[in-house]
Design a protein around this motif. Structure first.
Motif, PDB file in Angstrom:
ATOM      1  N   LEU A  68       2.717 -10.157   1.876  1.00  0.00           N
ATOM      2  CA  LEU A  68       4.151  -9.859   1.943  1.00  0.00           C
ATOM      3  C   LEU A  68       4.577  -8.927   0.811  1.00  0.00           C
ATOM      4  CD1 LEU A  68       5.533 -13.425   2.796  1.00  0.00           C
ATOM      5  CD2 LEU A  68       5.241 -11.486   4.353  1.00  0.00           C
TER       6      LEU A  68
ATOM      7  N   SER B 164       9.084 -11.547   5.605  1.00  0.00           N
ATOM      8  CA  SER B 164       8.323 -11.924   6.795  1.00  0.00           C
ATOM      9  C   SER B 164       7.777 -10.673   7.460  1.00  0.00           C
ATOM     10  CB  SER B 164       9.232 -12.682   7.779  1.00  0.00           C
ATOM     11  OG  SER B 164       8.599 -12.855   9.031  1.00  0.00           O
ATOM     12  N   TRP B 165       6.619 -10.841   8.144  1.00  0.00           N
ATOM     13  CA  TRP B 165       6.076  -9.747   8.943  1.00  0.00           C
ATOM     14  C   TRP B 165       6.593  -9.764  10.382  1.00  0.00           C
ATOM     15  CZ3 TRP B 165       3.718  -5.363   7.838  1.00  0.00           C
ATOM     16  CH2 TRP B 165       3.063  -5.215   6.611  1.00  0.00           C
TER      17      TRP B 165
ATOM     18  N   ARG C 120       8.502  -7.928   1.400  1.00  0.00           N
ATOM     19  CA  ARG C 120       9.179  -8.392   2.605  1.00  0.00           C
ATOM     20  C   ARG C 120       9.135  -9.913   2.644  1.00  0.00           C
ATOM     21  NH1 ARG C 120       7.325  -5.301   6.963  1.00  0.00           N
ATOM     22  NH2 ARG C 120       6.178  -3.926   5.586  1.00  0.00           N
TER      23      ARG C 120
END
Length: 636
Positions: A372, A388-389, A386
């Motif tokens: 992340l 979340s992907w 980030r």
């Protein structure tokens, strides 16, 4: 007692010794021989560029069973529709746009590839005949504009692929005309690296990859008829392409930005794929540091909105790229093969039909198995965070260090973009169309401090989400670096965790200050980004300007803790807070996203504005600006 060898044992032992000697010696000999004669292992028959007869047979089977894969069927249907549209279009003519024929060369490539694939999937001879017409039209041009050699390279690629893929169905007369054009208007124009216009042989940028890639396709296409020229061209390509590969090192961050990654890497892939299919080797190019890793870098640079961090001369673009289908197969990573944009006029779209994954495309929101928080080094280092992907509303921030004098670089050291709730809040305005500037007499590719390039608003620091001191441009030779990078750090008295980066911006303010540090903390649980800029050694009273370019509507307010800004876009909200520092008030202001002095060359930036915080250096030359950005709720 020493062993005794009987006569009957000597022959097997001699044979074994000879085998071992050959296994050690002859590979080295073969390698040297292939370097001396790159055509030593040339596949004799056509097609041999990118795809062999066996590859086309796989395509044929897939095309016959296209109903079993609706996404592949939709791709073929669109390519066939595009081919029918080409049938009704006028043939291409040699018309320059400014100093470039590049648009014509790229359209020729799009047409030839589209028509060739559509002919194969439908067996409609109208597509074959039109592909032949397009190649003959380009072959009849006086030249392919060697003064801007990218134009030559892409036209050579267009004719080489058409010549090879359709070889058996073209008349001998057509083959001779097209072959002569590839030789005279392509290979002979580019083989001499000593010519000033051919300095791309030595350059470390996309020009090197595009020109050597395009010409190598031409050499491999006509090799049996022009062996000496083809051999020399491939030797020159092998010697020169190492220059174009250097920018990927060490981590796959292409310093020219994602847009030019797509361009340079497309021709790097075409070169590698053609070498493998025609010669059975890749010259070990895939082992070049950062090259294969650069595909995952494109994933890292893509936010939850599907748009990439468009630093340097790069427009706002999505993750989808036909070339990534090649990487998907090479790396066995299905996530790289994003669903195709069927409305795209991308010239390499037809290649997807042959690089299509055997198992079909990966399901939406497939985890890529990447961290992340990630940092990539290089001439223009980037760091990406980030929450979340797979969540389209995830918090996402990408920032960069680096230098403005990188190829196609901007004065954007320290700049960042920010996404949350499906909105890009902090934006990069991206590149301005070159012809719009060159037609006004602007010389936009200089890299010295006084180059005209830095008077263009979108290229200088005044348009980026970074700092400006005393209204001065950044130093082009100053290269900022990441000092620290961390992930999942513990935040005291909080359940949240922090990832982040500290950037040394001092080199881009050389001569103005002693030290400039930007620290960015990314806190996913609270959906907060905290940016702290610390300046030391500035002239007392020097003005430090913090900036964030946005398309959001902004409402400002002030209280005893500092300045507040409420940003609203697409029904979502982002709140910003600039805290007072040592009794000095901090407040936001809004200014237009444009040059302070009007001119006739800057592109307008409608619907955009810049959120500003200003501070004055203390008597001791120090200043701090701290800004908190929080998605969807009120900051502290």
């Amino acid at each position: 007692m020493p062993p005794v060898f009987h006569a009957r044992m000597r022959k097997p032992l001699a044979a074994l010794f000879s085998f071992l000697l050959c296994s050690l010696f002859f590979p080295a000999v073969a390698t040297r021989a292939a370097a001396d004669d790159p055509l030593l292992t040339l596949r004799k028959e056509h097609p041999r560029l990118l795809f062999t007869a066996r590859d086309w047979a796989v395509f044929d089977r897939r095309a016959r069973n296209r109903a079993n894969d609706p996404q592949f069927d939709a791709l073929l249907a669109q390519l066939e529709k595009n081919a029918r549209a080409i049938l009704g279009a006028p043939a291409l003519e040699r018309k320059l746009t400014g100093r470039r024929l590049l648009g014509v060369s790229r359209e020729a490539l799009r047409r030839v590839l589209t028509l060739a694939v559509a002919h194969r999937s439908t067996q409609n001879d109208a597509f074959l005949q039109r592909a032949e017409q397009e190649m003959l039209a380009a072959a009849s041009f006086d030249d392919w504009n060697p003064s801007h050699f990218l134009d030559v390279a892409e036209m050579t690629a267009a004719l080489a692929l058409g010549y090879d893929w359709l070889h058996e169905k073209l008349s001998p007369e057509t083959r001779a005309i097209v072959r002569r054009a590839i030789v005279e208007k392509g290979l002979r124009e580019g083989i001499d690296s000593k010519l000033r216009r051919n300095s791309w042989h030595r350059q470390e940028n996309n020009w090197n990859q595009v020109c050597l890639g395009g010409l190598s396709l031409g050499a491999l296409a006509v090799a049996e008829d022009e062996p000496a020229l083809a051999r020399d061209m491939l030797k020159a390509a092998r010697a020169g392409i190492v220059n174009g590969l250097r920018p990927y090192a060490p981590d796959g961050v292409y310093p020219e930005g994602p847009g030019y990654w797509s361009y340079g890497t497309a021709y790097q892939v075409l070169l590698v794929a053609a070498l493998e299919s025609a010669l059975g080797t890749d010259w070990d190019l895939c082992a070049s540091p950062g090259f294969l890793a650069s595909a995952n870098t494109q994933l890292h640079l893509t936010g939850p909105t599907g748009k990439q961090f468009n630093f340097s001369d790069c427009g706002l673009q999505s993750f989808f790229d036909p070339i990534l289908y090649w990487f998907s197969g090479k790396l066995n990573n299905p996530v790289l093969a994003a669903p195709p944009n069927l409305k795209s006029r991308e010239r390499f779209l037809p290649l997807i039909a042959l690089w299509w994954p055997d198992a079909g495309l990966a399901p939406p929101n497939t985890e890529p198995g990447l961290p992340l928080a990630w940092k990539g080094e290089g001439k223009n280092p980037v760091a990406v965070f980030r929450s979340s992907w797979t969540d389209p509303n995830a918090l996402f921030l990408a920032c960069k260090a680096g230098a403005a004098n990188a190829s196609h670089g901007h004065m954007d050291a320290g700049s960042f973009i920010l996404e949350a709730d499906g909105v890009r809040w902090a934006i990069d305005l991206g590149m301005q169309n070159y012809e719009s500037l060159e037609s006004k007499g602007m010389r936009i590719f200089g890299r010295t401090q006084d180059a005209q390039r830095w008077t263009v608003f979108r290229m200088n620091n005044f348009s980026h989400n970074t700092l400006t001191i005393d209204n001065q441009p950044h130093r082009v030779g100053g290269r900022s670096e990441f000092l620290r990078f961390w992930r999942d750090g513990i935040i005291m008295a909080s359940e949240d965790k922090s990832s982040g980066v500290e950037i040394d911006l001092s080199p881009v303010f050389a001569g103005q200050v002693g030290s400039v540090r930007r620290e960015i903390s990314f806190q996913p649980k609270s959906r907060t980004v905290f940016i702290k800029d610390s300046i030391e050694g500035a002239a007392p009273g020097a003005e430090i300007r913090w900036a964030m370019v946005t398309k959001a509507q902004i409402q400002l307010s002030q209280d005893n803790s500092g300045g507040h800004a409420l940003l609203t876009q697409n029904g979502k909200q982002l709140r910003a807070w600039a805290g007072n520092v040592d009794g000095e008030k901090r407040e936001f202001e809004i200014i237009p996203a444009g040059a302070s002095v009007k001119n006739n060359y800057d592109a307008p930036n409608p619907g955009t504005r810049i959120l500003i915080v200003r501070a004055k250096a203390s008597a001791g030359g120090s200043a701090v600006i701290a800004v908190e950005l929080r998605a969807g709720e009120t900051p502290r």
